[in-house]
Design a protein around this motif. Structure first.
Motif, short mmCIF file in Angstrom:
data_model
loop_
_atom_site.label_atom_id
_atom_site.label_comp_id
_atom_site.label_asym_id
_atom_site.label_seq_id
_atom_site.Cartn_x
_atom_site.Cartn_y
_atom_site.Cartn_z
N TRP A 76 -96.03 -80.51 -36.29
CA TRP A 76 -96.85 -79.34 -36.60
C TRP A 76 -96.92 -78.43 -35.38
CZ3 TRP A 76 -98.27 -77.46 -41.12
CH2 TRP A 76 -98.21 -78.31 -42.24
N THR A 77 -96.63 -77.16 -35.60
CA THR A 77 -96.44 -76.19 -34.53
C THR A 77 -97.22 -74.92 -34.85
OG1 THR A 77 -94.22 -77.08 -34.26
CG2 THR A 77 -94.65 -74.93 -33.26
N THR A 78 -97.92 -74.39 -33.87
CA THR A 78 -98.62 -73.11 -34.05
C THR A 78 -97.63 -71.97 -33.82
OG1 THR A 78 -100.74 -74.02 -33.40
CG2 THR A 78 -100.49 -71.64 -33.20
N MET A 79 -97.68 -71.00 -34.73
CA MET A 79 -96.87 -69.80 -34.61
C MET A 79 -97.82 -68.61 -34.45
SD MET A 79 -94.21 -68.17 -37.35
CE MET A 79 -92.93 -67.09 -36.74
N ARG A 80 -97.75 -67.93 -33.31
CA ARG A 80 -98.54 -66.73 -33.10
C ARG A 80 -97.83 -65.57 -33.79
NH1 ARG A 80 -99.20 -69.88 -28.78
NH2 ARG A 80 -97.35 -69.22 -27.67
N LEU A 81 -98.52 -64.90 -34.71
CA LEU A 81 -97.87 -63.86 -35.52
C LEU A 81 -97.67 -62.55 -34.77
CD1 LEU A 81 -99.57 -64.50 -38.97
CD2 LEU A 81 -97.43 -65.44 -38.07
N GLY A 82 -98.55 -62.23 -33.83
CA GLY A 82 -98.45 -60.96 -33.11
C GLY A 82 -97.10 -60.72 -32.44
N PRO A 83 -96.59 -61.66 -31.66
CA PRO A 83 -95.30 -61.44 -31.01
C PRO A 83 -94.10 -61.72 -31.90
CG PRO A 83 -96.29 -63.47 -30.19
CD PRO A 83 -97.29 -62.82 -31.11
N ALA A 84 -94.32 -62.22 -33.10
CA ALA A 84 -93.22 -62.54 -34.02
C ALA A 84 -92.83 -61.32 -34.84
CB ALA A 84 -93.65 -63.68 -34.96
N ASP A 85 -91.64 -61.38 -35.41
CA ASP A 85 -91.24 -60.36 -36.39
C ASP A 85 -90.91 -61.07 -37.70
OD1 ASP A 85 -88.56 -61.29 -36.26
OD2 ASP A 85 -88.01 -59.77 -34.80
N ALA A 86 -90.60 -60.30 -38.72
CA ALA A 86 -90.35 -60.87 -40.05
C ALA A 86 -89.21 -61.87 -40.03
CB ALA A 86 -90.08 -59.76 -41.05
N ARG A 87 -88.19 -61.63 -39.22
CA ARG A 87 -87.06 -62.58 -39.13
C ARG A 87 -87.51 -63.92 -38.55
NH1 ARG A 87 -83.19 -58.90 -35.84
NH2 ARG A 87 -85.23 -58.73 -34.91
N ASP A 88 -88.38 -63.88 -37.56
CA ASP A 88 -88.91 -65.12 -36.98
C ASP A 88 -89.66 -65.92 -38.04
OD1 ASP A 88 -88.07 -64.50 -34.29
OD2 ASP A 88 -89.85 -63.24 -34.07
N ILE A 89 -90.49 -65.22 -38.80
CA ILE A 89 -91.29 -65.88 -39.83
C ILE A 89 -90.39 -66.44 -40.92
CG2 ILE A 89 -92.98 -65.50 -41.67
CD1 ILE A 89 -94.33 -63.46 -39.79
N GLU A 90 -89.45 -65.63 -41.37
CA GLU A 90 -88.55 -66.07 -42.43
C GLU A 90 -87.77 -67.32 -42.02
OE1 GLU A 90 -85.33 -64.18 -45.54
OE2 GLU A 90 -85.97 -63.01 -43.83
N ALA A 91 -87.25 -67.33 -40.81
CA ALA A 91 -86.48 -68.48 -40.32
C ALA A 91 -87.35 -69.72 -40.21
CB ALA A 91 -85.83 -68.15 -38.98
N ALA A 92 -88.54 -69.57 -39.68
CA ALA A 92 -89.44 -70.72 -39.50
C ALA A 92 -89.88 -71.28 -40.84
CB ALA A 92 -90.66 -70.30 -38.67
N LEU A 93 -90.28 -70.40 -41.77
CA LEU A 93 -90.73 -70.88 -43.07
C LEU A 93 -89.60 -71.51 -43.87
CD1 LEU A 93 -93.24 -68.09 -44.11
CD2 LEU A 93 -93.77 -70.45 -43.49
N ALA A 94 -88.42 -70.93 -43.80
CA ALA A 94 -87.27 -71.51 -44.51
C ALA A 94 -86.96 -72.91 -43.99
CB ALA A 94 -86.06 -70.60 -44.39
N MET A 95 -87.04 -73.07 -42.68
CA MET A 95 -86.79 -74.38 -42.07
C MET A 95 -87.81 -75.41 -42.56
SD MET A 95 -86.48 -75.12 -37.97
CE MET A 95 -84.95 -74.22 -37.77
N ALA A 96 -89.07 -75.05 -42.58
CA ALA A 96 -90.12 -75.97 -43.01
C ALA A 96 -90.08 -76.21 -44.52
CB ALA A 96 -91.49 -75.42 -42.60
N HIS A 97 -89.77 -75.18 -45.28
CA HIS A 97 -89.72 -75.27 -46.74
C HIS A 97 -88.71 -76.31 -47.20
CE1 HIS A 97 -88.33 -73.84 -50.75
NE2 HIS A 97 -89.63 -73.71 -50.95
N VAL A 98 -87.56 -76.36 -46.53
CA VAL A 98 -86.52 -77.33 -46.90
C VAL A 98 -87.08 -78.75 -46.88
CG1 VAL A 98 -84.37 -78.37 -46.05
CG2 VAL A 98 -84.59 -75.90 -46.18
N HIS A 99 -87.86 -79.07 -45.88
CA HIS A 99 -88.41 -80.43 -45.77
C HIS A 99 -89.47 -80.68 -46.85
CE1 HIS A 99 -86.19 -80.69 -42.12
NE2 HIS A 99 -86.90 -79.74 -41.53
#
Length: 103
Positions: A76-99
């Motif tokens: 379990w990892t905290t993701m700070r949304l402020g410095p992220a962009d949509a690509r960062d979020i999409e990649a992270a969620l896709a990675m977690a969704h697979v599991h």
């Protein structure tokens, strides 16, 4: 710069995802919860494998930080949304969704 609306839109676009209250957060789940969004909308917790967590935290420490407890040792990892962009979020969620789908 990302925000909670972008995070929610991306999470809900992943196949089979539904949202539900989870304490003071919003959980995103398929068979299992793979992400939670903080009530203040500034961060989210995402479930990676420990190896994925290590990579994300090493490559983008301004965005990702391992949770400092037993949950964090499980990936379990905290993701700070402020410095992220949509690509960062999409990649992270896709990675977690697979599991979450595979469970």
């Amino acid at each position: 710069m990302a925000n909670s609306e972008i995070f929610t839109q991306i999470a809900m676009s992943l196949e089979g995802t539904r949202s539900a209250p989870h304490f003071d957060r919003t959980a995103f789940k398929v068979k299992r919860t793979y992400a939670t969004l903080a009530a203040d909308g500034l961060s989210a917790n995402i479930k990676f494998t420990p190896e994925e967590q290590e990579l994300k935290c090493m490559v983008a420490p301004e965005i990702f930080e391992a949770i400092d407890n037993g949950w964090g040792r499980q990936g379990w990892t905290t993701m700070r949304l402020g410095p992220a962009d949509a690509r960062d979020i999409e990649a992270a969620l896709a990675m977690a969704h697979v599991h979450a789908v595979a469970k």
